[in-house]
Scaffold this active site. Structure first.
Site, mmCIF file in Angstrom:
data_model
loop_
_atom_site.group_PDB
_atom_site.id
_atom_site.type_symbol
_atom_site.label_atom_id
_atom_site.label_comp_id
_atom_site.label_asym_id
_atom_site.label_seq_id
_atom_site.Cartn_x
_atom_site.Cartn_y
_atom_site.Cartn_z
ATOM 1 N N TYR A 51 0.824 -1.213 0.000
ATOM 2 C CA TYR A 51 0.000 0.000 0.000
ATOM 3 C C TYR A 51 0.859 1.265 0.000
ATOM 4 C CZ TYR A 51 -3.707 -3.197 1.718
ATOM 5 O OH TYR A 51 -4.593 -4.217 1.898
ATOM 6 N N LYS A 76 1.290 -6.395 6.068
ATOM 7 C CA LYS A 76 1.360 -7.602 5.247
ATOM 8 C C LYS A 76 2.637 -7.607 4.411
ATOM 9 C CE LYS A 76 -3.596 -6.979 4.623
ATOM 10 N NZ LYS A 76 -3.598 -5.510 4.605
ATOM 11 N N LEU A 191 -17.556 -4.083 1.751
ATOM 12 C CA LEU A 191 -18.688 -3.331 1.206
ATOM 13 C C LEU A 191 -18.726 -3.389 -0.323
ATOM 14 C CD1 LEU A 191 -18.459 -0.208 3.547
ATOM 15 C CD2 LEU A 191 -19.923 -2.217 3.795
ATOM 16 N N ILE A 230 -12.846 -4.880 7.971
ATOM 17 C CA ILE A 230 -12.001 -3.683 7.909
ATOM 18 C C ILE A 230 -12.459 -2.749 6.783
ATOM 19 C CG2 ILE A 230 -9.900 -4.465 9.056
ATOM 20 C CD1 ILE A 230 -8.863 -5.331 6.269
ATOM 21 N N LYS A 232 -12.905 0.559 4.583
ATOM 22 C CA LYS A 232 -11.963 1.637 4.278
ATOM 23 C C LYS A 232 -12.731 2.837 3.736
ATOM 24 C CE LYS A 232 -9.878 3.655 0.543
ATOM 25 N NZ LYS A 232 -10.252 3.861 -0.875
ATOM 26 N N SER A 233 -12.363 4.017 4.218
ATOM 27 C CA SER A 233 -12.896 5.260 3.669
ATOM 28 C C SER A 233 -11.939 6.380 4.046
ATOM 29 C CB SER A 233 -14.288 5.562 4.228
ATOM 30 O OG SER A 233 -14.767 6.799 3.712
ATOM 31 N N VAL A 234 -11.929 7.443 3.246
ATOM 32 C CA VAL A 234 -11.171 8.636 3.636
ATOM 33 C C VAL A 234 -12.123 9.780 3.962
ATOM 34 C CG1 VAL A 234 -9.094 8.027 2.339
ATOM 35 C CG2 VAL A 234 -10.902 9.345 1.211
ATOM 36 N N ARG A 238 -18.145 9.027 6.742
ATOM 37 C CA ARG A 238 -18.298 7.588 6.506
ATOM 38 C C ARG A 238 -17.445 6.779 7.474
ATOM 39 N NH1 ARG A 238 -18.313 7.931 0.067
ATOM 40 N NH2 ARG A 238 -20.496 8.513 -0.243
ATOM 41 N N ASN A 242 -19.283 4.003 9.716
ATOM 42 C CA ASN A 242 -18.944 2.580 9.625
ATOM 43 C C ASN A 242 -18.683 1.928 10.978
ATOM 44 O OD1 ASN A 242 -19.190 2.609 6.851
ATOM 45 N ND2 ASN A 242 -16.989 2.795 6.451
#
Length: 277
Positions: A51, A76, A191, A230, A232-234, A238, A242
């Site tokens: 990432y 990871k 999602l 898990i 994910k959003s920025v 949200r 979540n």
């Protein structure tokens, strides 16, 4: 304070059942996104070497003022670093970028069967675990045949298998395999990665019934299945939305309606053939 309950992994380590993922978050945005998540009550943060945002993630963790024991940090190993010695070097690099002395969970990102190195890689993970530099070790995107080989050729049962999992890919057989072997199922793309899942009429109807958003009822479905999840959003709203999923429950009719959505629909690569290094 976090309101997220924890599951106990097969080595006794508690893991928050809902965490915050930073896939596709640029490094210069990761610190802000992670800080927002921590402020909203998340304590589990999921990143990965590939990432390229471990530094930004680490900056947010350091600046948060939250005690290290109250955080759960996952990273990871990327495919190109598989192999015993290269895994040890890659782990050192991840720790340095995160600015941490240990991670709570270290995962092999993909089995990469074409490389045939995941057993040696996992043996390096066992050394990292024995040295106390990862509180738990596991895998991601492993199929039953890959897990069977690890169970037969290594000493430590993986604590977690992080897999693509959402209502259109419920992974029932793989989840049953995990349950038989004490492996916790963790869902990525919970999602549906913005591919229309949250517009599916069944999900919209269940959301309307509970006065919730489609994302919230999908996350609730994961939690009631026993998955770790898990999202994910920025987007700050949200991120907060979540985590606001612990004060309602789906009923039997809702769960049956969700079960009917499973069509084995992958959005990501097939782990049996994915070989990108």
């Amino acid at each position: 304070m976090s309101k997220v309950p924890s599951l106990t992994l097969n080595n006794g380590v508690p893991m928050p059942q809902l965490g915050f993922g930073v896939w596709q978050v640029p490094d210069d945005e990761a610190a802000k996104a992670v800080a927002t998540a921590l402020d909203a009550g998340y304590r589990s943060i999921d990143t990965a070497a590939v990432y390229k945002n471990e530094k930004g993630t680490g900056r947010a963790l350091a600046a948060s003022g939250i005690a290290r024991d109250d955080l759960f940090v996952t990273t990871k190993l990327w495919n190109s670093d598989q192999g015993y010695d290269s895994t040890l070097r890659a782990f050192d690099a991840s720790l340095d970028k995160l600015g941490l002395e240990y991670v709570d969970l270290y995962l092999i990102h993909w089995p990469l069967p074409s490389k045939n190195a995941y057993v040696d890689t996992y043996k390096a993970f066992e050394r990292i675990y024995a040295d106390g530099r990862a509180k738990a070790i596991g895998v991601s995107n492993f199929l039953p045949e890959h897990l069977e080989r690890l169970l037969g050729e290594t000493e430590i049962v993986p604590t977690v298998n992080q897999i693509e999992l959402h209502p259109q890919l419920a992974q029932s057989a793989l989840r049953a395999f995990h349950e038989r072997h004490g492996i916790t199922t963790e869902a990525w793309s919970p999602l549906g990665s913005g591919r229309g899942l949250l517009e599916v009429p069944t999900i919209v109807a269940v959301a309307h019934k509970h006065g919730r958003t489609p994302a919230q009822v999908v996350l609730r479905w994961h939690l009631q299945l026993g998955n770790v999840v898990i999202p994910k959003s920025v987007t700050p709203s949200r991120i907060r939305e979540n985590i606001d999923v612990f004060d309602f429950e789906l009923d039997a009719d809702d769960l049956a309606a969700f079960a009917a959505l499973d069509e084995g629909k992958r959005l990501g690569p097939d782990p049996a053939t994915f070989d990108m290094g």
